[in-house]
Design a protein around this motif. Structure first.
Motif, PDB file in Angstrom:
ATOM      1  N   GLN A   1       9.576  27.273 -10.049  1.00  0.00           N
ATOM      2  CA  GLN A   1       8.152  27.029 -10.262  1.00  0.00           C
ATOM      3  C   GLN A   1       7.359  27.286  -8.981  1.00  0.00           C
ATOM      4  OE1 GLN A   1      10.658  25.055 -10.949  1.00  0.00           O
ATOM      5  NE2 GLN A   1      10.389  23.869 -12.851  1.00  0.00           N
ATOM      6  N   GLU A   2       7.916  26.872  -7.831  1.00  0.00           N
ATOM      7  CA  GLU A   2       7.238  27.080  -6.555  1.00  0.00           C
ATOM      8  C   GLU A   2       7.152  28.560  -6.209  1.00  0.00           C
ATOM      9  OE1 GLU A   2       8.432  23.111  -4.047  1.00  0.00           O
ATOM     10  OE2 GLU A   2      10.014  24.540  -4.491  1.00  0.00           O
ATOM     11  N   ILE A   3       8.218  29.292  -6.513  1.00  0.00           N
ATOM     12  CA  ILE A   3       8.227  30.739  -6.247  1.00  0.00           C
ATOM     13  C   ILE A   3       7.115  31.428  -7.028  1.00  0.00           C
ATOM     14  CG2 ILE A   3       9.547  32.864  -6.596  1.00  0.00           C
ATOM     15  CD1 ILE A   3      12.086  31.204  -6.033  1.00  0.00           C
ATOM     16  N   LEU A   4       7.022  31.126  -8.325  1.00  0.00           N
ATOM     17  CA  LEU A   4       6.034  31.786  -9.176  1.00  0.00           C
ATOM     18  C   LEU A   4       4.610  31.396  -8.788  1.00  0.00           C
ATOM     19  CD1 LEU A   4       7.937  31.475 -12.573  1.00  0.00           C
ATOM     20  CD2 LEU A   4       7.477  33.577 -11.311  1.00  0.00           C
ATOM     21  N   ARG A   5       4.413  30.133  -8.440  1.00  0.00           N
ATOM     22  CA  ARG A   5       3.068  29.717  -8.026  1.00  0.00           C
ATOM     23  C   ARG A   5       2.682  30.353  -6.691  1.00  0.00           C
ATOM     24  NH1 ARG A   5       4.801  24.373  -9.669  1.00  0.00           N
ATOM     25  NH2 ARG A   5       3.969  23.855 -11.733  1.00  0.00           N
ATOM     26  N   THR A   6       3.651  30.452  -5.759  1.00  0.00           N
ATOM     27  CA  THR A   6       3.385  31.043  -4.449  1.00  0.00           C
ATOM     28  C   THR A   6       2.997  32.513  -4.565  1.00  0.00           C
ATOM     29  OG1 THR A   6       4.922  29.514  -3.374  1.00  0.00           O
ATOM     30  CG2 THR A   6       4.381  31.526  -2.168  1.00  0.00           C
ATOM     31  N   LEU A   7       3.716  33.248  -5.431  1.00  0.00           N
ATOM     32  CA  LEU A   7       3.505  34.695  -5.525  1.00  0.00           C
ATOM     33  C   LEU A   7       2.366  35.081  -6.458  1.00  0.00           C
ATOM     34  CD1 LEU A   7       7.190  36.020  -5.601  1.00  0.00           C
ATOM     35  CD2 LEU A   7       5.656  35.786  -3.648  1.00  0.00           C
TER      36      LEU A   7
ATOM     37  N   GLU B   1       2.984  27.271 -19.090  1.00  0.00           N
ATOM     38  CA  GLU B   1       3.930  27.702 -20.120  1.00  0.00           C
ATOM     39  C   GLU B   1       4.599  29.010 -19.720  1.00  0.00           C
ATOM     40  OE1 GLU B   1       0.819  26.780 -20.686  1.00  0.00           O
ATOM     41  OE2 GLU B   1       1.149  24.855 -21.714  1.00  0.00           O
ATOM     42  N   GLN B   2       3.824  29.937 -19.148  1.00  0.00           N
ATOM     43  CA  GLN B   2       4.399  31.219 -18.721  1.00  0.00           C
ATOM     44  C   GLN B   2       5.378  31.019 -17.564  1.00  0.00           C
ATOM     45  OE1 GLN B   2       0.601  33.209 -18.039  1.00  0.00           O
ATOM     46  NE2 GLN B   2       1.112  34.712 -19.630  1.00  0.00           N
ATOM     47  N   ILE B   3       5.008  30.142 -16.630  1.00  0.00           N
ATOM     48  CA  ILE B   3       5.912  29.853 -15.505  1.00  0.00           C
ATOM     49  C   ILE B   3       7.241  29.308 -16.017  1.00  0.00           C
ATOM     50  CG2 ILE B   3       6.275  28.245 -13.575  1.00  0.00           C
ATOM     51  CD1 ILE B   3       3.339  28.662 -12.845  1.00  0.00           C
ATOM     52  N   GLU B   4       7.177  28.386 -16.956  1.00  0.00           N
ATOM     53  CA  GLU B   4       8.403  27.805 -17.508  1.00  0.00           C
ATOM     54  C   GLU B   4       9.216  28.854 -18.256  1.00  0.00           C
ATOM     55  OE1 GLU B   4       9.706  24.134 -20.466  1.00  0.00           O
ATOM     56  OE2 GLU B   4       7.663  24.203 -19.628  1.00  0.00           O
ATOM     57  N   GLU B   5       8.556  29.712 -19.033  1.00  0.00           N
ATOM     58  CA  GLU B   5       9.250  30.737 -19.816  1.00  0.00           C
ATOM     59  C   GLU B   5       9.899  31.779 -18.904  1.00  0.00           C
ATOM     60  OE1 GLU B   5      10.847  32.899 -22.838  1.00  0.00           O
ATOM     61  OE2 GLU B   5       9.986  30.886 -22.901  1.00  0.00           O
TER      62      GLU B   5
END
Length: 644
Positions: free
Chosen positions: A473-479, A487-491
């Motif tokens: 989750q941190e990786i996706l939010r950072t980038l 929902e997209q982050i979790e998927e």
């Protein structure tokens, strides 16, 4: 047929194999023996041993080989060879034969030839070890008799005899530990390659299918033996780890009943269980207790003739401390009264091992002789007691045997004793997973690329490396910031992990030096933990595939913490589970975020340059290229820095 073909081939290659074999043996020879020429060293029974080995392969008669092995061991003992230096003679012969076989034959055919000689190599190794021990004990007994005349001399020689016994016992323990370690790593590789072959579309797959099945059967058997060897080494060192919780003995036996049902049906054996349903829960390690009763039931099945019966009964014994008493009784061939205590010794078997098969359930099938040793060690670690009773040994009348297990309802006394023995404060080594236990960074990157591509997104290698130590989750939010919904982050995270598991399972190998380091640390009473930002499902998959899940005192994953690295929470939780204070913990990491988290937790940090250059890991107390450079002594010295 394969044995005779191999014997013929060995005769033709005798001169070449002898030269290479003797050179390898010379390297392990002590003192002046290492300076002997190939011809001189060969004349010291090695050429005769080679000829007898070939003859035994060709005829199946081991008598000449047995006599030469005894003579060879006696000769080496006179020149102060230790057990490893004796056993290396057989091990190097096997290795040299394999190296020459694969040069001339396809790998599968070479493996078939080597398997044809496997029983003979095993016979040589065990015979040499037994002769070494017997001759050593014979020497000690003879020495003791000569010391009766003078009290002072007798005292001195008894001390020397004691040291000799300790040396022999240490040699056995060292051999068990080293053999388990040396076998485990290549076995993991073999298992991986066999799995890959089984899933590949090969042109001649039907022909090799039986070969792959045979390999898998052998791998599973060897896995079992290696696990037993490791368990015995932990029991010897008194570092067997128990995960105590309430345990239902009826559930354990119901599970074992299902597991043994095919063997019971095939052997027409009747297994009845009674008196367990009213027993209270026992404080214990469920997996270890299941291992105890698996070994006892397997033993009962092996030594009970077809059509016999096995009964399991239980009772509660009340007193100052309450105990559960479990009895496993059979109508088998029995045990000689003078062997009732020795059957719990390592590698001890009542009969000649050559008369047995290696099946776990065939009548009189025999393994390496470790099952009862392990059962005794586990029971005693729980604060219990195990013993055997039998009227005697008789294959005609079958007087039977009964094994008794006493387990305390509360295992606290023994647990407290173990904590005393390891001399608190407890020391712990906390490993990161990716980049430390396994190098799976390329597969993480591939999984991210594939998962993100499905959503029209991309990740560069530089971006990937900048997120080491972070959770998904941190990786996706950072980038990607606000581009993605929760929902997209979790998927995307779920999809990435599914792809990663599929990629990594076929390529799992431990980092160089890992398995050796873990065993040596446990022998020095360090507790081992893994703390990783990886999801628990992935961590468990990797640890299970590497056969490491039972080595750990603690596993902490992303699900167990609120914040990822560089927050110290993950390492503090691992230390808490190990019952170790932060100042007595060492973290082994490969990322700057992990090093910062370790230092913030008040722990020592060792950095591996697996994924980052040394200059980016400067906050670590020690930076090394690989785990093979580490020893328990180095880690103990690191813990002492700053405590003076």
């Amino acid at each position: 047929m394969a044995s005779k073909e191999l014997a013929h081939w060995l005769k033709e290659r005798k001169e070449l194999i002898m030269v290479k074999w003797i050179r390898a043996v010379r390297k392990a020879s002590p003192g002046t023996d290492a300076l002997l020429s190939t011809r001189e060293l060969g004349s010291r029974h090695l050429e005769a041993l080679y000829d007898a080995f070939v003859s035994a392969l060709e005829t199946g008669d081991y008598s000449d080989l047995e006599a030469i092995l005894e003579q060879l061991v006696r000769d080496r003992l006179k020149r102060e060879y230790n057990l490893r230096e004796v056993l290396v003679i057989a091990l190097e012969l096997k290795k040299t034969c394999w190296e020459e076989l694969v040069k001339e034959f396809p790998s599968i055919q070479a493996l078939e030839y080597l398997q044809a000689a496997d029983e003979l190599f095993n016979f040589m190794t065990i015979k040499m070890a037994n002769t070494f021990t017997e001759e050593s004990f014979a020497f000690i007994k003879k020495l003791n008799k000569s010391l009766e005349q003078k009290v002072r001399e007798r005292t001195q020689e008894l001390q020397r005899a004691k040291e000799e016994l300790e040396r022999i016992d240490k040699a056995k323990s060292d051999f068990i530990r080293i053999a388990a370690h040396e076998l485990r790593t290549p076995l993991t590789l073999i298992q991986g390659y066999v799995g890959m072959l089984a899933t590949e579309e090969l042109p001649d797959k039907e022909r090799i299918r039986p070969i792959l099945q045979g390999l898998n059967k052998g791998i599973k058997r060897l896995e079992s033996i290696i696990r037993d060897l490791i368990d015995v080494s932990y029991i010897d060192a008194e570092v067997l780890t128990l995960s105590l919780q309430p345990v239902s003995l009826p559930q354990i036996f119901q599970s074992l009943l299902v597991e043994f049902q095919p063997a019971l049906q095939a052997r027409r054996l009747n297994l009845s269980i009674s008196g367990l349903e009213n027993l209270p829960l026992v404080e214990g390690d469920p997996q270890r207790l299941k291992q105890v009763f698996y070994n006892l039931l397997s033993n009962a099945i092996k030594y009970t003739p077809n059509g016999g019966s096995i009964t399991v009964t239980g009772e509660l014994l009340r007193g100052e401390q309450d105990f559960v008493h479990i009895i496993v009784k059979d109508t088998g061939i029995g045990i000689p009264p003078d062997k009732l205590e020795r059957i719990f010794d390592k590698f001890y078997r009542v009969e000649d091992f050559r008369l047995h098969s290696t099946s776990k359930t065939d009548f009189k099938g025999a393994g390496p002789g470790l099952g009862l040793t392990i059962a005794k060690g586990i029971v005693e670690a729980h604060g219990g007691k195990i013993w055997a009773e039998s009227p005697g040994y008789d294959e005609e009348r079958c007087p039977g045997s009964s094994f008794h297990v006493l387990l305390p309802i509360k295992a606290q006394p023994r647990k407290a004793e173990y904590i005393q023995q390891i001399k608190l404060p407890v020391k712990a080594v906390i490993f990161d997973l990716d980049g430390v236990i396994v190098d799976t960074a390329p597969y993480h990157f591939q999984a991210w690329q594939k998962a993100l591509a499905e959503f029209g997104l991309e990740m560069s290698e530089e971006q990937f490396r900048s997120t080491f130590g972070m959770r998904n989750q941190e990786i996706l939010r950072t980038l990607f910031g606000t581009k993605l919904s929760s929902e997209q982050i979790e998927e995307i995270g779920r999809r990435k992990e599914a792809i990663y598991r599929e990629l990594v399972y076929k390529h799992l190998t431990p980092m160089p030096g890992l398995l050796r380091l873990i065993q040596e640390l446990k022998a020095r009473r360090f507790r081992i933990a893994v703390a990783t930002s990886t999801p628990r499902a992935n961590a468990s998959l990797i640890l299970r595939a590497l056969k490491l899940e039972h080595e750990l005192a603690a596993l902490v994953t992303e699900e167990d913490v609120e914040e990822g690295k560089p927050d110290p929470e993950i390492f503090l939780k691992a230390a808490e589970k190990c019952l170790a204070s932060p100042e007595n913990c060492i973290v082994i990491e490969d990322s700057p975020a992990g090093i910062k988290a370790a230092k913030a937790a008040g722990m020592k940090a060792i950095a591996l340059t697996t994924t980052r250059p040394a200059e980016e890991l400067g906050e670590a107390d020690l930076v090394v290229e690989n785990l093979a450079m580490l020893t328990p002594e180095i880690l103990e010295s690191l813990l002492e820095v700053g405590k003076q």
